[in-house]
Design a protein around this motif. Structure first.
Motif, mmCIF file in Angstrom:
data_model
loop_
_atom_site.group_PDB
_atom_site.id
_atom_site.type_symbol
_atom_site.label_atom_id
_atom_site.label_comp_id
_atom_site.label_asym_id
_atom_site.label_seq_id
_atom_site.Cartn_x
_atom_site.Cartn_y
_atom_site.Cartn_z
ATOM 1 N N CYS A 97 64.685 6.581 57.374
ATOM 2 C CA CYS A 97 65.665 6.077 58.344
ATOM 3 C C CYS A 97 66.325 7.272 59.025
ATOM 4 C CB CYS A 97 66.709 5.214 57.632
ATOM 5 S SG CYS A 97 67.688 4.176 58.752
ATOM 6 N N PRO A 98 66.442 7.273 60.351
ATOM 7 C CA PRO A 98 66.957 8.441 61.080
ATOM 8 C C PRO A 98 68.407 8.767 60.723
ATOM 9 C CG PRO A 98 66.772 6.548 62.534
ATOM 10 C CD PRO A 98 66.087 6.167 61.262
ATOM 11 N N THR A 99 68.705 10.048 60.654
ATOM 12 C CA THR A 99 70.055 10.516 60.320
ATOM 13 C C THR A 99 70.765 11.121 61.528
ATOM 14 O OG1 THR A 99 69.145 12.650 59.613
ATOM 15 C CG2 THR A 99 69.431 10.955 57.918
ATOM 16 N N ASN A 100 70.157 10.984 62.704
ATOM 17 C CA ASN A 100 70.734 11.588 63.912
ATOM 18 C C ASN A 100 71.327 10.564 64.870
ATOM 19 O OD1 ASN A 100 68.356 10.407 64.714
ATOM 20 N ND2 ASN A 100 67.632 12.143 65.941
ATOM 21 N N LYS A 101 71.582 9.361 64.358
ATOM 22 C CA LYS A 101 72.086 8.298 65.222
ATOM 23 C C LYS A 101 73.543 7.947 64.963
ATOM 24 C CE LYS A 101 67.747 5.802 66.121
ATOM 25 N NZ LYS A 101 67.908 5.721 67.593
ATOM 26 N N GLY A 102 74.197 8.662 64.058
ATOM 27 C CA GLY A 102 75.532 8.231 63.663
ATOM 28 C C GLY A 102 75.388 7.047 62.731
ATOM 29 N N ARG A 103 76.158 5.990 62.955
ATOM 30 C CA ARG A 103 76.050 4.808 62.096
ATOM 31 C C ARG A 103 74.798 4.012 62.437
ATOM 32 N NH1 ARG A 103 81.184 1.478 60.196
ATOM 33 N NH2 ARG A 103 81.277 3.467 59.096
ATOM 34 N N VAL A 104 74.014 3.684 61.402
ATOM 35 C CA VAL A 104 72.786 2.924 61.601
ATOM 36 C C VAL A 104 72.561 2.026 60.391
ATOM 37 C CG1 VAL A 104 71.428 4.873 60.717
ATOM 38 C CG2 VAL A 104 70.275 3.072 62.024
ATOM 39 N N ALA A 105 72.128 0.796 60.647
ATOM 40 C CA ALA A 105 71.751 -0.134 59.583
ATOM 41 C C ALA A 105 70.257 0.023 59.357
ATOM 42 C CB ALA A 105 72.084 -1.563 59.979
ATOM 43 N N CYS A 106 69.877 0.418 58.155
ATOM 44 C CA CYS A 106 68.480 0.667 57.821
ATOM 45 C C CYS A 106 67.903 -0.542 57.078
ATOM 46 C CB CYS A 106 68.357 1.898 56.926
ATOM 47 S SG CYS A 106 69.224 3.358 57.570
ATOM 48 N N VAL A 107 66.670 -0.901 57.407
ATOM 49 C CA VAL A 107 65.980 -1.994 56.720
ATOM 50 C C VAL A 107 64.618 -1.491 56.278
ATOM 51 C CG1 VAL A 107 65.107 -4.348 56.866
ATOM 52 C CG2 VAL A 107 67.162 -3.718 58.145
ATOM 53 N N ASP A 108 64.432 -1.366 54.963
ATOM 54 C CA ASP A 108 63.173 -0.930 54.379
ATOM 55 C C ASP A 108 62.409 -2.174 53.922
ATOM 56 O OD1 ASP A 108 61.099 0.029 52.822
ATOM 57 O OD2 ASP A 108 62.316 1.480 51.725
ATOM 58 N N LEU A 109 61.411 -2.573 54.691
ATOM 59 C CA LEU A 109 60.646 -3.779 54.374
ATOM 60 C C LEU A 109 59.852 -3.624 53.086
ATOM 61 C CD1 LEU A 109 59.236 -4.653 57.938
ATOM 62 C CD2 LEU A 109 61.304 -5.531 56.843
ATOM 63 N N SER A 110 59.349 -2.433 52.809
ATOM 64 C CA SER A 110 58.514 -2.203 51.636
ATOM 65 C C SER A 110 59.265 -2.471 50.342
ATOM 66 C CB SER A 110 57.980 -0.763 51.637
ATOM 67 O OG SER A 110 57.206 -0.515 52.786
ATOM 68 N N GLN A 112 62.259 -4.144 50.395
ATOM 69 C CA GLN A 112 63.162 -5.267 50.653
ATOM 70 C C GLN A 112 64.606 -4.835 50.376
ATOM 71 O OE1 GLN A 112 62.032 -8.903 51.720
ATOM 72 N NE2 GLN A 112 61.044 -7.101 52.613
ATOM 73 N N LEU A 113 64.983 -3.747 51.040
ATOM 74 C CA LEU A 113 66.253 -3.082 50.791
ATOM 75 C C LEU A 113 66.899 -2.721 52.125
ATOM 76 C CD1 LEU A 113 67.426 -2.226 47.985
ATOM 77 C CD2 LEU A 113 66.519 0.067 48.433
ATOM 78 N N SER A 114 68.222 -2.830 52.192
ATOM 79 C CA SER A 114 68.937 -2.427 53.394
ATOM 80 C C SER A 114 70.196 -1.664 53.014
ATOM 81 C CB SER A 114 69.296 -3.655 54.242
ATOM 82 O OG SER A 114 69.922 -3.263 55.458
ATOM 83 N N TRP A 115 70.628 -0.812 53.925
ATOM 84 C CA TRP A 115 71.865 -0.055 53.725
ATOM 85 C C TRP A 115 72.390 0.400 55.083
ATOM 86 C CZ3 TRP A 115 66.994 1.690 52.591
ATOM 87 C CH2 TRP A 115 66.541 2.851 53.232
ATOM 88 N N VAL A 116 73.640 0.813 55.104
ATOM 89 C CA VAL A 116 74.252 1.366 56.311
ATOM 90 C C VAL A 116 74.595 2.816 56.024
ATOM 91 C CG1 VAL A 116 76.183 1.240 57.936
ATOM 92 C CG2 VAL A 116 75.208 -0.869 56.999
ATOM 93 N N GLN A 117 74.204 3.683 56.946
ATOM 94 C CA GLN A 117 74.528 5.095 56.775
ATOM 95 C C GLN A 117 75.215 5.644 58.015
ATOM 96 O OE1 GLN A 117 70.442 6.333 55.896
ATOM 97 N NE2 GLN A 117 70.239 7.249 57.921
ATOM 98 N N ASP A 118 76.054 6.637 57.803
ATOM 99 C CA ASP A 118 76.694 7.407 58.886
ATOM 100 C C ASP A 118 76.055 8.783 58.846
ATOM 101 O OD1 ASP A 118 78.528 5.479 59.848
ATOM 102 O OD2 ASP A 118 79.873 5.883 58.185
ATOM 103 N N GLY A 119 75.115 9.031 59.747
ATOM 104 C CA GLY A 119 74.346 10.258 59.659
ATOM 105 C C GLY A 119 73.554 10.225 58.358
ATOM 106 N N ALA A 120 73.749 11.238 57.518
ATOM 107 C CA ALA A 120 73.055 11.286 56.230
ATOM 108 C C ALA A 120 73.893 10.707 55.102
ATOM 109 C CB ALA A 120 72.678 12.734 55.906
ATOM 110 N N LYS A 121 75.113 10.291 55.409
ATOM 111 C CA LYS A 121 76.022 9.766 54.387
ATOM 112 C C LYS A 121 75.867 8.265 54.228
ATOM 113 C CE LYS A 121 80.939 9.430 53.194
ATOM 114 N NZ LYS A 121 82.327 9.721 53.642
#
Length: 219
Positions: A97-110, A112-121
Motif C-alpha cells: 500500500c503506498p506511503t506517499n499519499k498521506g492518509r489512505v485506506a488500504c484493502v488487501d484482498l489476499s 481479507q484485511l484493511s487498515w488506514v495509514q497516514d504515510g507509513a504510520k
C-alpha cells in the motif's frame, strides 16, 4: 452493493449437503491443518470431538454444509485468519500500500484485511473485511471516496448499508453484521464489522484515497 449469495464458492469432495444433519466421520484432506488450528490433537484422523469442533467453526462463519468435514473452504478460511493474525500491527510490511499519499485506506484482498495509514504510520487497524465473491470481485487499484451515506439503502440487494463510503462505482466500505469470513463474499463491496465501519466513517471523507490490491482466495 450489499452482501452476496450465501452459497459456497467451491464444492466439497466427499460428504454431500444431504449429510448436513449429522456430523461426518470422514477424514478431510486438510485434517492435520484444521486440527492444529483448532488446538485439537494432530493425528490426521477424524474423531467425534474433532467433528464437533470443526462444525462449531463452520456454523460460526456460515460455511456449508456444516458437517465438520475438514475440506478446502474450511481450511482456506482458517488460513486467512492465520495470515491476519500474523500481520499484527505491521500490515504494510511488504510495502504493497503506498506511503506517499498521506492518509489512505488500504484493502488487501489476499489476506481479507484493511487498515488506514497516514504515510507509513498505522492510523487504524488492521481489521478483517469481506470483499467481492468470484465473479463480483472488488476491483483493484488506486481509488478515491466520492460519495458517503451513513444509512444507504441498496436497491439491488434490498438491505441497509450503514456507514457507506463509495470509492469505485457501486463498491463501498460499509457495515455488515454477519461473519467477515462468510463465503463466498460480498457483491463487490468491502464489508466491515459495525465498529470498524464507524471508525472508517470518522477517519475518512470525500476525496480520501483508497488503495485495493491482491486477490481474494477462491476468486
Amino acid at each position: 452493493m450489499g452482501t452476496g449469495s450465501l452459497a459456497a464458492s467451491c464444492l466439497l469432495v466427499g460428504p454431500t449437503a444431504a449429510e448436513a444433519a449429522s456430523c461426518t466421520t470422514q477424514t478431510g484432506p486438510y485434517q492435520n491443518q484444521v486440527e492444529k488450528f483448532l488446538g485439537r490433537p494432530v493425528d490426521g484422523k477424524q474423531s467425534a470431538a474433532d467433528c464437533k469442533s470443526i462444525q462449531t467453526f463452520q456454523k460460526a462463519h456460515e460455511i456449508t454444509p456444516s458437517i465438520g468435514y475438514a475440506g478446502q473452504l474450511t481450511w482456506r478460511t482458517m488460513d486467512t485468519i492465520l495470515q491476519q493474525r500474523a500481520a499484527g500491527k505491521t500490515p504494510n510490511k511488504a510495502g504493497r500500500c503506498p506511503t506517499n499519499k498521506g492518509r489512505v485506506a488500504c484493502v488487501d484482498l489476499s489476506r481479507q484485511l484493511s487498515w488506514v495509514q497516514d504515510g507509513a504510520k498505522l492510523a487504524y487497524g488492521p481489521v478483517p473485511v469481506r470483499t467481492g465473491r468470484d465473479g463480483a470481485e472488488t476491483r483493484t487499484g488506486a481509488k478515491r471516496i466520492y460519495h458517503r451515506n451513513i444509512k444507504h439503502w441498496s436497491t439491488i440487494y434490498k438491505v441497509w448499508m450503514p456507514y457507506s463510503q463509495f470509492f469505485d462505482g457501486g463498491q463501498a466500505f460499509h457495515s455488515a453484521t454477519r461473519s467477515m469470513y462468510s463465503p463466498p463474499g460480498s457483491g463487490g463491496c468491502v464489508n466491515m464489522r459495525p465498529a470498524d465501519a464507524k471508525a472508517y466513517w470518522k477517519l475518512l471523507k470525500n476525496g480520501a484515497d483508497v488503495f485495493v490490491f491482491g486477490r481474494k482466495p477462491g476468486t
